[in-house]
Design a protein around this motif. Structure first.
Motif, mmCIF file in Angstrom:
data_model
loop_
_atom_site.group_PDB
_atom_site.id
_atom_site.type_symbol
_atom_site.label_atom_id
_atom_site.label_comp_id
_atom_site.label_asym_id
_atom_site.label_seq_id
_atom_site.Cartn_x
_atom_site.Cartn_y
_atom_site.Cartn_z
ATOM 1 N N SER A 49 0.908 -1.170 -0.088
ATOM 2 C CA SER A 49 0.042 -0.148 0.154
ATOM 3 C C SER A 49 1.080 1.370 0.059
ATOM 4 O O SER A 49 0.417 2.225 -0.642
ATOM 5 C CB SER A 49 -0.895 -0.005 1.249
ATOM 6 O OG SER A 49 -0.361 -0.259 2.489
ATOM 7 N N THR A 50 1.798 1.247 0.480
ATOM 8 C CA THR A 50 2.872 2.326 0.601
ATOM 9 C C THR A 50 3.381 2.719 -0.747
ATOM 10 O O THR A 50 3.402 3.701 -1.199
ATOM 11 C CB THR A 50 4.316 2.102 1.410
ATOM 12 O OG1 THR A 50 3.667 1.551 2.723
ATOM 13 C CG2 THR A 50 5.087 3.469 1.784
ATOM 14 N N LEU A 51 3.801 1.479 -1.557
ATOM 15 C CA LEU A 51 4.380 1.759 -2.692
ATOM 16 C C LEU A 51 3.016 2.298 -3.656
ATOM 17 O O LEU A 51 3.432 3.035 -4.475
ATOM 18 C CB LEU A 51 4.649 0.331 -3.289
ATOM 19 C CG LEU A 51 5.042 0.359 -4.796
ATOM 20 C CD1 LEU A 51 6.404 1.012 -5.115
ATOM 21 C CD2 LEU A 51 5.053 -1.201 -5.403
ATOM 22 N N PHE A 52 1.778 1.768 -3.580
ATOM 23 C CA PHE A 52 0.794 2.350 -4.398
ATOM 24 C C PHE A 52 0.647 3.710 -4.089
ATOM 25 O O PHE A 52 0.168 4.466 -5.102
ATOM 26 C CB PHE A 52 -0.495 1.475 -4.366
ATOM 27 C CG PHE A 52 -0.397 0.187 -5.081
ATOM 28 C CD1 PHE A 52 0.029 0.235 -6.388
ATOM 29 C CD2 PHE A 52 -0.287 -1.114 -4.303
ATOM 30 C CE1 PHE A 52 0.219 -0.761 -7.344
ATOM 31 C CE2 PHE A 52 -0.004 -2.294 -5.419
ATOM 32 C CZ PHE A 52 0.134 -2.048 -6.620
ATOM 33 N N ALA A 53 0.540 4.129 -2.740
ATOM 34 C CA ALA A 53 0.378 5.515 -2.420
ATOM 35 C C ALA A 53 1.418 6.233 -3.124
ATOM 36 O O ALA A 53 1.108 7.459 -3.563
ATOM 37 C CB ALA A 53 0.428 5.530 -0.778
ATOM 38 N N GLY A 54 2.560 5.861 -3.054
ATOM 39 C CA GLY A 54 3.851 6.675 -3.837
ATOM 40 C C GLY A 54 3.685 6.829 -5.330
ATOM 41 O O GLY A 54 3.435 7.825 -5.772
ATOM 42 N N ILE A 55 3.167 5.701 -5.770
ATOM 43 C CA ILE A 55 2.766 5.873 -7.356
ATOM 44 C C ILE A 55 1.732 6.783 -7.796
ATOM 45 O O ILE A 55 1.667 7.442 -8.492
ATOM 46 C CB ILE A 55 2.361 4.477 -7.874
ATOM 47 C CG1 ILE A 55 3.733 3.433 -7.933
ATOM 48 C CG2 ILE A 55 2.039 4.443 -9.417
ATOM 49 C CD1 ILE A 55 3.635 1.935 -8.224
ATOM 50 N N PHE A 56 0.587 6.572 -6.701
ATOM 51 C CA PHE A 56 -0.496 7.464 -6.746
ATOM 52 C C PHE A 56 0.058 8.828 -6.821
ATOM 53 O O PHE A 56 -0.477 9.931 -7.598
ATOM 54 C CB PHE A 56 -1.367 6.949 -5.937
ATOM 55 C CG PHE A 56 -2.930 7.778 -5.995
ATOM 56 C CD1 PHE A 56 -3.750 7.484 -6.929
ATOM 57 C CD2 PHE A 56 -3.172 8.701 -5.138
ATOM 58 C CE1 PHE A 56 -4.790 7.987 -7.245
ATOM 59 C CE2 PHE A 56 -4.418 9.344 -5.476
ATOM 60 C CZ PHE A 56 -5.265 9.077 -6.373
ATOM 61 N N LEU A 57 0.671 9.322 -5.720
ATOM 62 C CA LEU A 57 1.082 10.674 -5.451
ATOM 63 C C LEU A 57 2.006 11.163 -6.769
ATOM 64 O O LEU A 57 1.696 12.172 -6.977
ATOM 65 C CB LEU A 57 1.966 10.753 -4.286
ATOM 66 C CG LEU A 57 1.355 11.204 -2.971
ATOM 67 C CD1 LEU A 57 2.488 10.976 -1.846
ATOM 68 C CD2 LEU A 57 0.627 12.418 -2.986
ATOM 69 N N PHE A 58 2.796 10.465 -7.078
ATOM 70 C CA PHE A 58 3.430 10.866 -8.310
ATOM 71 C C PHE A 58 2.730 11.164 -9.537
ATOM 72 O O PHE A 58 2.914 12.072 -10.214
ATOM 73 C CB PHE A 58 4.533 9.638 -8.650
ATOM 74 C CG PHE A 58 5.522 9.889 -9.908
ATOM 75 C CD1 PHE A 58 6.604 10.856 -9.860
ATOM 76 C CD2 PHE A 58 5.489 9.098 -11.059
ATOM 77 C CE1 PHE A 58 7.439 11.154 -10.879
ATOM 78 C CE2 PHE A 58 6.271 9.534 -11.931
ATOM 79 C CZ PHE A 58 7.162 10.167 -11.972
ATOM 80 N N ALA A 59 1.688 10.170 -10.000
ATOM 81 C CA ALA A 59 0.856 10.313 -10.788
ATOM 82 C C ALA A 59 0.035 11.716 -10.680
ATOM 83 O O ALA A 59 -0.270 12.413 -11.745
ATOM 84 C CB ALA A 59 0.116 9.001 -11.196
ATOM 85 N N LEU A 118 -5.065 15.196 -3.137
ATOM 86 C CA LEU A 118 -4.077 14.524 -2.999
ATOM 87 C C LEU A 118 -3.913 13.840 -1.690
ATOM 88 O O LEU A 118 -3.587 12.685 -1.240
ATOM 89 C CB LEU A 118 -2.890 14.899 -3.416
ATOM 90 C CG LEU A 118 -2.638 14.909 -4.930
ATOM 91 C CD1 LEU A 118 -1.496 15.586 -5.629
ATOM 92 C CD2 LEU A 118 -2.844 13.299 -5.385
ATOM 93 N N ALA A 119 -4.018 14.859 -0.746
ATOM 94 C CA ALA A 119 -3.999 14.450 0.737
ATOM 95 C C ALA A 119 -4.902 13.540 1.327
ATOM 96 O O ALA A 119 -4.764 12.550 1.949
ATOM 97 C CB ALA A 119 -4.183 15.828 1.572
ATOM 98 N N ALA A 120 -6.200 13.732 0.818
ATOM 99 C CA ALA A 120 -7.271 12.909 0.923
ATOM 100 C C ALA A 120 -6.887 11.144 0.559
ATOM 101 O O ALA A 120 -6.965 10.367 1.377
ATOM 102 C CB ALA A 120 -8.717 13.403 0.400
ATOM 103 N N SER A 121 -6.351 11.208 -0.605
ATOM 104 C CA SER A 121 -6.109 9.841 -1.190
ATOM 105 C C SER A 121 -5.039 9.273 -0.584
ATOM 106 O O SER A 121 -5.044 8.095 -0.179
ATOM 107 C CB SER A 121 -5.894 10.036 -2.709
ATOM 108 O OG SER A 121 -5.493 10.901 -3.178
ATOM 109 N N LEU A 122 -3.807 10.199 -0.155
ATOM 110 C CA LEU A 122 -2.814 9.717 0.588
ATOM 111 C C LEU A 122 -3.220 8.845 1.973
ATOM 112 O O LEU A 122 -2.952 7.788 2.351
ATOM 113 C CB LEU A 122 -1.838 11.057 0.914
ATOM 114 C CG LEU A 122 -0.517 10.402 1.376
ATOM 115 C CD1 LEU A 122 0.144 9.347 0.046
ATOM 116 C CD2 LEU A 122 0.356 11.226 1.631
#
Lengths: 227, 442
Positions: free
Chosen positions: B12-22, B156-160
């Motif tokens: 989930s950390t990895l996906f959060a990172g990818i999501f933030l980047f995108a 982004l904050a909410a999705s993070l």
């Protein structure tokens, strides 16, 4: 008969040698594979009795080597392993018969006798006879004193085996293996009932019994004056 | 911390990172294109305003008046008309910016407002040498930019937060289920094989793992039970004949009169013991070995067995019926299949009263072959049918008949070795044992 026993278990070997000598045979004994191979290569034995599990050179290798060298003495394997595939393996290696330990001494004696007296080219015999009992292997007919006897296929097979081993002791296990292809011990008296039916057809109403029960060993087919 | 070491958390950390980047890339694109589009729109409006002031071409005074009229109106434009030397004639932009496009801070207003009230100014030289500048506030652009910033920031904050919370929840759920597996494993290690891993019912990978482990445990428990029972029964079943053997040898050594008889009886006891051992050995060989399989003519095998057993059955006043279809071929080990059917036949012969009819048969069934041995004897109660396949298990009623209790166990082992389905059924009355050779074995 001149026999060679290759067996590493000293107690069993001593017991067997004594028993076989008492039965009128000459017995040489080797306690391992190499010694056995050495003796077998030198003398002409009527039957070799070879334990499969031997120290050093094992029984299978001994027999393979002997067969490779053209020595044709019949071999009876003794084994602690009574598995179906073990038996096939032993026969493939050049063994002629197979006896699983533990066995009754009578069983061993009967099998040795059967092996030693196996007539050459027996497969091409077309006619078997003892006294006034005759079997035609081509026409599949049996007569006694000229009288036709009707037999079921399994009775015919049983009588053929007895005739081929006429004068010898044939054990219950030998019959099970060779007539019925049973390589295990059935719990019911299959052999006994078949023999008694055969007896009723072959001996009843004729002069002189041919099929005899040998107490503690098995059966024997012979005319009374033969022994 | 254990949580951060779980695979669920890492994922989930990895996906959060990818999501933030995108999300960052999308933000930059939206920000950039919106700003440019809005600014371009402002430029077009400024040029249009400048053109409007000059059409039809006015005198200097006329232009000054137009500018004043415009400034009095509610328009959001700013103007400057200056002489050739830069002296202002009309308008509110000062001092005169360079010609062409430029940015000017708006005079006056609040300090903090100034930055976002930048003017975008267009200046051109008029034919009479004067300069005309028209400007407009960039407030619209900066407002749009701020809106985009705050929207993306919040989103982004909410999705993070959601990603991290979701990750923690998934990981905790995963950990809880792994803990359940570990607890079960520990419970089993203490010797209680009856424990099972809970299955959530979702059918996911963990569920499948749990199901497979449970199946393995069931098999192990079964084997352990078997082993325990076999050891117990072996000890129990062998003690009696060994005791009898000992008694016979003892009395033979003491009493020379009945020696012959006692020794013969002792030999019979020894043979019985050897039978049991042979059966055990054979079971082990069948279970461990890889017998060579070949095509077996089942019809011939069964009718041959019927011929073999017919004299015996007739002697017992029974009728042995054969219902064997011709030319049935199966794959297997001939000696083992022979033993299997012999055991079944002998079972029927020893456990039913004399005179009870027996039937042996085989027939094609779908793509497979079904073979059966059926008797009209007392049968086996439904709840006992499973148990009679176990080693040394004997029905109360058959304790008095001879037998090792290994016959059906041997049948079961041979059937399993061949991949056959063995069923004990009610022949109403009697026992019907069915063996199904599936297409692969038939």
């Amino acid at each position: 008969m001149k026999l060679l026993l290759i067996e590493d278990d000293t107690d069993l070997a001593t017991y067997l040698v004594r028993g076989l000598k008492e039965a009128g045979h000459t017995v040489d004994h080797a306690a391992d594979g190499k010694g056995g191979l050495f003796l077998a290569a030198g003398g002409s034995y009527d039957v070799l009795v070879v334990d499969r599990r031997l120290p050093g050179l094992d029984g299978l290798s001994v027999v393979k080597t002997l067969r490779g060298a053209g020595i044709k003495s019949p071999v009876l394997f003794l084994t602690a392993q009574g598995g179906v595939d073990d038996r096939v393996e032993g026969l493939m290696a050049g063994g002629d018969d197979y006896l699983a330990k533990p066995f009754a001494f009578a069983e061993l004696l009967a099998r040795i006798t059967a092996l030693a007296r196996r007539p050459p080219l027996s497969e091409q015999t077309t006619r078997l006879a003892v006294a006034d009992l005759e079997m035609d292997l081509v026409k599949r007919t049996v007569t006694r004193a000229g009288q036709r006897i009707d037999l079921q296929p399994q009775e015919f097979k049983l009588l053929e085996y007895l005739l081929r081993h006429a004068g010898q002791v044939v054990t219950r296990t030998m019959l099970l293996e060779n007539v019925w292809d049973f390589h295990f011990d059935p719990k019911t008296s299959v052999v006994e009932t078949h023999v008694s039916r055969l007896r009723a057809k072959v001996d009843k109403g004729f002069d002189g019994e041919l099929i005899h029960t040998v107490r503690g060993a098995g059966y024997s087919l012979h005319a009374l004056d033969a022994d | 911390m254990r949580l951060t070491r779980t695979e669920g958390f890492r994922l989930s950390t990895l996906f959060a990172g990818i999501f933030l980047f995108a999300g960052g890339i999308v933000f930059a694109l939206v920000y950039w294109t919106t700003s440019h589009a809005l600014e371009d729109q402002v430029r077009v409006e400024i040029r249009r305003e400048a053109a409007e002031l000059m059409r039809p071409r006015p005198t200097v005074e006329g232009l000054m008046m137009r500018i004043r009229i415009k400034m009095a109106g509610s328009g959001h434009f700013h103007y400057l008309l200056a002489g050739p030397l830069g002296n202002p004639l009309a308008g509110d932009i000062a001092p005169p910016p360079p010609l062409g496009w430029s940015r000017q801070p708006l005079a006056g207003g609040e300090e903090e407002d100034r930055a976002r009230r930048d003017l975008l100014v267009w200046g051109e030289r008029l034919p009479n040498g004067n300069g005309l500048w028209v400007g407009a506030s960039l407030q619209r652009v900066s407002e749009a930019q701020e809106a985009i910033q705050s929207a993306f920031g919040l989103g982004l904050a909410a999705s993070l937060v959601a990603a991290v919370a979701g990750g923690i929840m998934v990981s905790l759920g995963f950990l809880r289920r792994v803990d359940a597996i570990n607890r079960t494993a520990r419970a089993i290690m203490t010797g209680d094989l009856s424990h099972r891993i809970p299955v959530s019912g979702s059918g996911d990978e963990l569920d499948r793992l749990a199901q497979n482990l449970n199946a393995m445990l069931a098999r192990m428990e079964n084997l352990m039970d078997n082993l325990r029972q076999v050891s117990r029964d072996l000890a129990h079943d062998l003690r009696t004949p060994l005791t009898r053997l000992r008694q016979k040898l003892e009395s033979a050594s003491r009493d020379p009169a009945g020696r012959e008889e006692e020794i013969a009886a002792a030999l019979r006891e020894a043979d019985g013991l050897l039978d049991v051992f042979n059966a055990i050995l054979r079971l082990a060989q069948i279970e461990a070995g890889q017998p060579t399989f070949a095509p077996v003519a089942l019809s011939g095998l069964l009718s041959g067995l019927a011929d073999t057993y017919r004299p015996l059955t007739e002697e017992q006043g029974r009728f042995l019926q054969t219902k064997v279809e011709p030319d049935l071929l199966v794959s297997g080990s001939h000696p083992l299949l022979t033993q299997m059917f012999v055991n079944l036949l002998e079972n029927a012969l020893t456990h039913t009263p004399a005179g009870t009819p027996i039937e042996i048969g085989a027939a094609r069934d779908g793509h497979g072959v079904r073979a059966w041995v059926e008797d009209r004897g007392p049968g086996i109660p439904a709840q006992e049918r499973e148990r009679v396949l176990r080693r040394f298990y004997r029905l109360e009623a058959s304790r008095s008949t001879p037998g090792s209790g290994l016959g059906l166990a041997l049948v079961d082992a041979i059937a399993q070795r061949h991949g056959l389905r063995l069923q004990l059924l009610d022949a109403g009355p009697g026992l019907r044992v069915e063996i199904f050779f599936p297409a692969a074995a038939a």
